[in-house]
Design an enzyme around this catalytic site. Sequence first.
Site, PDB file in Angstrom:
ATOM      1  N   GLU A  35       1.791   5.130  12.695  1.00  0.00           N
ATOM      2  CA  GLU A  35       0.462   4.781  13.161  1.00  0.00           C
ATOM      3  C   GLU A  35       0.294   3.268  13.339  1.00  0.00           C
ATOM      4  OE1 GLU A  35      -3.659   7.011  12.735  1.00  0.00           O
ATOM      5  OE2 GLU A  35      -2.692   6.541  10.850  1.00  0.00           O
ATOM      6  N   ASP A  36       0.846   2.513  12.430  1.00  0.00           N
ATOM      7  CA  ASP A  36       0.551   1.079  12.390  1.00  0.00           C
ATOM      8  C   ASP A  36       1.657   0.170  12.895  1.00  0.00           C
ATOM      9  OD1 ASP A  36      -1.765   1.920  11.278  1.00  0.00           O
ATOM     10  OD2 ASP A  36      -1.300   1.317   9.228  1.00  0.00           O
TER      11      ASP A  36
ATOM     12  N   ASP B 168      -2.459   8.524  -1.074  1.00  0.00           N
ATOM     13  CA  ASP B 168      -2.862   7.453  -0.150  1.00  0.00           C
ATOM     14  C   ASP B 168      -4.332   7.103  -0.380  1.00  0.00           C
ATOM     15  OD1 ASP B 168      -3.046   5.872   2.283  1.00  0.00           O
ATOM     16  OD2 ASP B 168      -3.813   7.652   3.300  1.00  0.00           O
TER      17      ASP B 168
ATOM     18  N   ASP C  34     -20.129  18.046 -24.701  1.00  0.00           N
ATOM     19  CA  ASP C  34     -18.752  17.547 -24.586  1.00  0.00           C
ATOM     20  C   ASP C  34     -18.684  16.072 -24.185  1.00  0.00           C
ATOM     21  OD1 ASP C  34     -19.656  17.863 -22.027  1.00  0.00           O
ATOM     22  OD2 ASP C  34     -17.826  18.777 -21.256  1.00  0.00           O
TER      23      ASP C  34
ATOM     24  N   HIS D  54       4.500   6.563   5.222  1.00  0.00           N
ATOM     25  CA  HIS D  54       3.396   7.329   5.800  1.00  0.00           C
ATOM     26  C   HIS D  54       2.539   6.582   6.829  1.00  0.00           C
ATOM     27  CE1 HIS D  54       0.659   5.534   2.723  1.00  0.00           C
ATOM     28  NE2 HIS D  54      -0.279   5.767   3.624  1.00  0.00           N
TER      29      HIS D  54
ATOM     30  N   HIS E 119       0.807  -1.225   0.000  1.00  0.00           N
ATOM     31  CA  HIS E 119       0.000   0.000   0.000  1.00  0.00           C
ATOM     32  C   HIS E 119       0.845   1.283   0.000  1.00  0.00           C
ATOM     33  CE1 HIS E 119      -2.627   3.225   1.165  1.00  0.00           C
ATOM     34  NE2 HIS E 119      -2.029   3.304   2.346  1.00  0.00           N
TER      35      HIS E 119
HETATM   36 MN    MN Z   1      -2.177   4.769   4.020  1.00  0.00          MN
END
Ligand code: MN
Length: 498
Positions: free
Chosen positions: A73-74, A137, A258, A69, A45
């Site tokens: 957090e994880d 993300d 269009d 990123h 990811h």
């Molecule tokens: Mn993420």
Amino acid sequence: MQDFFKSIPHKFTAQEEALIKRALAFAEKAHAGQKRKSGEPFVNHPIQSAIILGRIFPDTSTIVATILHDITEDTPTTQAQLEKEFGREIAGLVDGVTKLGAVRLRNSKDQFYVENLRKMFIATSKDIRVMLIKLADRLHNMRTIEFIPPEKQVKVANETLEMYAPIANRLGIGAWKDELEDLSFQIVMPKEYEKTKALLEEELESRSKNVKEWEKEFASILRREGIKFNEIRGRVKRIYSLFNKLKKYDNDITKIKDIIALRIIAKSTGDCYAILGIIHKHFQPVPGRVKDFIATPKPNGYESIHTSVFSPAGKVFEVQIRTDLMHEAAERGIAAHWFYEERGKGDILERQPGWVKELHAWQEETANNPDEFLESLKIDFFQDHIFVLTPKGDVKDLPVGASVIDFAFSVHSDLGYYMMGAKVNGRMRKIYDELRQGDVVEILKSKKPAKISRDWFNVAKTSHARAQIRKYLAEHDRGIIGRVRELKLPSLRFFRKR
Ligand code: MN
């Protein structure tokens, strides 16, 4: 790793490549054993997000931050470790992305709330690069949304449609905005999506030529007229964009001019106008449909010439004429500006769209010096506001200098009257403490009313909190006075008047 570099069309220096490789290895180790809902290793990811990001904004620090990123957090890795390993700039970007994760769309669809949320998103980012990472993300999460439970899909898609797509649009990143919209539309309004899609397909079938055939025809006309061009690319209208337009035109698809558009990428701005003339010579233009967004760009910086013409079969289609640079800018927005600036491709600072100029005006730092362009990506739109969050993710808009007290009263007066303490970003804090942009504030309530003092009044910044505190103090004083009277003690008026 080789695939990673092949996916991003940019020439990195050996040093940059080494740093990116180090980040890839670091992320792989940190996320080891974690899996996504799809069953694939989690690290795919951040890596895929970094590729999405890198394709429009090949800045090494930003790519590295995207790879990292989700780490703080994880995984057990801390912010401090990241900083030690990759330096303050990259760790700061990761921290920004983590904070931005708290800005979420809740059930409310109130326009004011949604607008506040978008503002908060921008203000919390502080740096456009943080927003770019968060958008990349989200785009990857939307591309792989099928693996999460249906109710959650709707939530995420809704938020994407209300918050992320408009921000991508605001940043001028057409490619991301289009994809975010179509992916979410399909989930949020599946029936409307299918209906619109069927309508579009029917309309396309009714046309005598498809997009590819028109591309060829236009190329041969331009060649016959002796004008060189870079490319002709046809495009069919996006489903979500068609859906919105249909609403404005009584659901009558024949009124939409269009459905098919041909994009001609010209060699120069002058050629754009020459090509417009050639097209009008060969095809009958629809009156009032010439739009010169080169002379007058759209607010997000979009530049092109649009015209609608009749095909020999009487169907209308649109032609969009632009240079390479304008095309890049339409697809990549601010990222393209940075990109061309960085590669020294000329006078981009002069050619900045209005909104980039606005950005610069918003901040006090001078952005006239091209060397400071990256520095100028740091933003502070709302200098006298901070946006803070309730634990549920609701946004409160407070003045700079506001404290926990202001926050509590802004949520509910009872929360103020019964407040015994507060947690800010999970840590115990004093109620007089000043709040900062993006803080998540949880008020701890007691069963007994709080001991509200004059100090509260002095600390409070918002008129709302001050009014509530004043009211409390007045009643409280009356209470004391009442008791004093019951005790038949001398009047307190003398002391109070001092
Ligand atoms: Mn993420």
